[in-house]
Scaffold this motif. Structure first.
Motif, PDB file in Angstrom:
ATOM      1  N   THR A  71       0.807  -1.227   0.000  1.00 44.25           N
ATOM      2  CA  THR A  71       0.000   0.000   0.000  1.00 44.25           C
ATOM      3  C   THR A  71       0.835   1.270   0.000  1.00 44.25           C
ATOM      4  N   GLY A  72       2.103   1.163   0.384  1.00 48.99           N
ATOM      5  CA  GLY A  72       2.922   2.360   0.523  1.00 48.99           C
ATOM      6  C   GLY A  72       2.643   3.105   1.813  1.00 48.99           C
ATOM      7  N   VAL A  73       1.936   2.469   2.742  1.00 41.91           N
ATOM      8  CA  VAL A  73       1.634   3.067   4.043  1.00 41.91           C
ATOM      9  C   VAL A  73       2.636   2.526   5.051  1.00 41.91           C
ATOM     10  N   GLY A  74       3.524   3.382   5.527  1.00 40.74           N
ATOM     11  CA  GLY A  74       4.538   2.962   6.481  1.00 40.74           C
ATOM     12  C   GLY A  74       5.810   2.453   5.830  1.00 40.74           C
ATOM     13  N   ALA A  75       5.809   2.345   4.520  1.00 42.15           N
ATOM     14  CA  ALA A  75       6.984   1.897   3.758  1.00 42.15           C
ATOM     15  C   ALA A  75       6.807   2.380   2.324  1.00 42.15           C
ATOM     16  N   ASP A  76       7.904   2.400   1.598  1.00 44.68           N
ATOM     17  CA  ASP A  76       7.809   2.744   0.182  1.00 44.68           C
ATOM     18  C   ASP A  76       7.025   1.657  -0.542  1.00 44.68           C
ATOM     19  N   LEU A  77       6.220   2.053  -1.500  1.00 46.45           N
ATOM     20  CA  LEU A  77       5.471   1.103  -2.311  1.00 46.45           C
ATOM     21  C   LEU A  77       6.451   0.211  -3.062  1.00 46.45           C
ATOM     22  N   ASP A  78       6.369  -1.094  -2.848  1.00 48.05           N
ATOM     23  CA  ASP A  78       7.312  -2.033  -3.449  1.00 48.05           C
ATOM     24  C   ASP A  78       6.637  -3.397  -3.535  1.00 48.05           C
ATOM     25  N   TYR A  79       6.143  -3.742  -4.717  1.00 47.25           N
ATOM     26  CA  TYR A  79       5.415  -4.993  -4.887  1.00 47.25           C
ATOM     27  C   TYR A  79       6.297  -6.215  -4.684  1.00 47.25           C
ATOM     28  N   VAL A  80       7.570  -6.117  -5.006  1.00 47.70           N
ATOM     29  CA  VAL A  80       8.472  -7.248  -4.805  1.00 47.70           C
ATOM     30  C   VAL A  80       8.602  -7.540  -3.312  1.00 47.70           C
ATOM     31  N   GLU A  81       8.830  -6.511  -2.512  1.00 50.95           N
ATOM     32  CA  GLU A  81       8.917  -6.697  -1.053  1.00 50.95           C
ATOM     33  C   GLU A  81       7.589  -7.164  -0.477  1.00 50.95           C
ATOM     34  N   ALA A  82       6.494  -6.592  -0.963  1.00 49.94           N
ATOM     35  CA  ALA A  82       5.172  -6.999  -0.479  1.00 49.94           C
ATOM     36  C   ALA A  82       4.943  -8.479  -0.750  1.00 49.94           C
ATOM     37  N   HIS A  83       5.228  -8.911  -1.962  1.00 45.19           N
ATOM     38  CA  HIS A  83       5.055 -10.312  -2.340  1.00 45.19           C
ATOM     39  C   HIS A  83       5.931 -11.204  -1.457  1.00 45.19           C
ATOM     40  N   LYS A  84       7.164 -10.761  -1.218  1.00 42.37           N
ATOM     41  CA  LYS A  84       8.074 -11.536  -0.369  1.00 42.37           C
ATOM     42  C   LYS A  84       7.462 -11.776   1.004  1.00 42.37           C
ATOM     43  N   TRP A  85       6.973 -10.739   1.650  1.00 42.88           N
ATOM     44  CA  TRP A  85       6.431 -10.880   3.004  1.00 42.88           C
ATOM     45  C   TRP A  85       5.116 -11.638   3.014  1.00 42.88           C
ATOM     46  N   GLN A 139      -1.658 -13.571  -4.112  1.00 43.00           N
ATOM     47  CA  GLN A 139      -2.261 -13.920  -5.398  1.00 43.00           C
ATOM     48  C   GLN A 139      -2.693 -12.664  -6.157  1.00 43.00           C
ATOM     49  N   GLU A 140      -3.274 -11.723  -5.450  1.00 40.57           N
ATOM     50  CA  GLU A 140      -3.685 -10.472  -6.099  1.00 40.57           C
ATOM     51  C   GLU A 140      -2.472  -9.710  -6.632  1.00 40.57           C
ATOM     52  N   LEU A 141      -1.423  -9.650  -5.829  1.00 40.34           N
ATOM     53  CA  LEU A 141      -0.203  -8.970  -6.275  1.00 40.34           C
ATOM     54  C   LEU A 141       0.406  -9.643  -7.495  1.00 40.34           C
ATOM     55  N   THR A 142       0.397 -10.971  -7.495  1.00 44.04           N
ATOM     56  CA  THR A 142       0.974 -11.722  -8.608  1.00 44.04           C
ATOM     57  C   THR A 142       0.344 -11.301  -9.937  1.00 44.04           C
ATOM     58  N   ALA A 143      -0.940 -11.032  -9.916  1.00 47.04           N
ATOM     59  CA  ALA A 143      -1.637 -10.613 -11.137  1.00 47.04           C
ATOM     60  C   ALA A 143      -1.193  -9.236 -11.616  1.00 47.04           C
ATOM     61  N   MET A 144      -0.575  -8.466 -10.737  1.00 45.74           N
ATOM     62  CA  MET A 144      -0.151  -7.096 -11.066  1.00 45.74           C
ATOM     63  C   MET A 144       1.338  -7.000 -11.371  1.00 45.74           C
ATOM     64  N   MET A 145       2.063  -8.110 -11.240  1.00 47.50           N
ATOM     65  CA  MET A 145       3.518  -8.094 -11.346  1.00 47.50           C
ATOM     66  C   MET A 145       3.997  -8.802 -12.611  1.00 47.50           C
ATOM     67  N   THR A 146       5.221  -8.453 -13.032  1.00 48.09           N
ATOM     68  CA  THR A 146       5.852  -9.159 -14.137  1.00 48.09           C
ATOM     69  C   THR A 146       6.453 -10.459 -13.602  1.00 48.09           C
ATOM     70  N   GLN A 147       6.752 -11.378 -14.506  1.00 52.45           N
ATOM     71  CA  GLN A 147       7.378 -12.633 -14.093  1.00 52.45           C
ATOM     72  C   GLN A 147       8.731 -12.382 -13.440  1.00 52.45           C
ATOM     73  N   SER A 148       9.451 -11.388 -13.930  1.00 54.10           N
ATOM     74  CA  SER A 148      10.749 -11.030 -13.357  1.00 54.10           C
ATOM     75  C   SER A 148      10.600 -10.545 -11.906  1.00 54.10           C
ATOM     76  N   GLN A 149       9.581  -9.756 -11.645  1.00 58.17           N
ATOM     77  CA  GLN A 149       9.333  -9.271 -10.283  1.00 58.17           C
ATOM     78  C   GLN A 149       8.943 -10.421  -9.359  1.00 58.17           C
ATOM     79  N   ILE A 150       8.113 -11.319  -9.856  1.00 57.47           N
ATOM     80  CA  ILE A 150       7.685 -12.466  -9.058  1.00 57.47           C
ATOM     81  C   ILE A 150       8.887 -13.336  -8.708  1.00 57.47           C
ATOM     82  N   SER A 151       9.743 -13.574  -9.694  1.00 58.83           N
ATOM     83  CA  SER A 151      10.953 -14.375  -9.455  1.00 58.83           C
ATOM     84  C   SER A 151      11.847 -13.714  -8.418  1.00 58.83           C
ATOM     85  N   ALA A 152      11.996 -12.389  -8.505  1.00 55.94           N
ATOM     86  CA  ALA A 152      12.818 -11.655  -7.540  1.00 55.94           C
ATOM     87  C   ALA A 152      12.227 -11.759  -6.139  1.00 55.94           C
ATOM     88  N   ALA A 153      10.909 -11.679  -6.028  1.00 54.02           N
ATOM     89  CA  ALA A 153      10.249 -11.779  -4.726  1.00 54.02           C
ATOM     90  C   ALA A 153      10.415 -13.177  -4.129  1.00 54.02           C
TER      91      ALA A 153
END
Length: 93
Positions: free
Chosen positions: A35-49, A66-80
């Motif tokens: 959400t970017g609330v309390g931290a910088d918006l970062d889908y890779v970090e969000a997916h990781k946690w 699962q919702e985040l996965t639909a918004m991310m590239t395969q490269s981002q998912i792999s990084a997470a």
């Protein structure tokens, strides 16, 4: 069903017994990055946690991941996924 990532009310979740959910901090980290609330918006970090919390049985984290996965590239998912594995390896020792 899509979830509103701006809804941070889930951060202070408790179990049915009224005790703090042991995965709540992991989930809260994911939600902060998603959400970017309390931290910088970062889908890779969000997916990781969310992934780590999900691996520990958190059903809500599974849905958010699962919702985040639909918004991310395969490269981002792999990084997470790589980041989650590395974190788990570091904390296992």
């Amino acid at each position: 069903m899509a979830y509103d990532m701006s809804d941070t009310s889930q951060v202070k979740r408790t179990t049915e017994a009224g005790t703090m959910d042991p995965n709540a901090n992991l989930f809260a980290l994911g939600l902060s990055y998603a959400t970017g609330v309390g931290a910088d918006l970062d889908y890779v970090e969000a997916h990781k946690w969310f992934n780590i919390a999900a691996m520990r049985g958190d059903d809500e984290a599974k849905l958010r991941r699962q919702e985040l996965t639909a918004m991310m590239t395969q490269s981002q998912i792999s990084a997470a996924q790589r980041a989650a594995r590395e974190w788990l390896q570091r904390t296992a020792n």
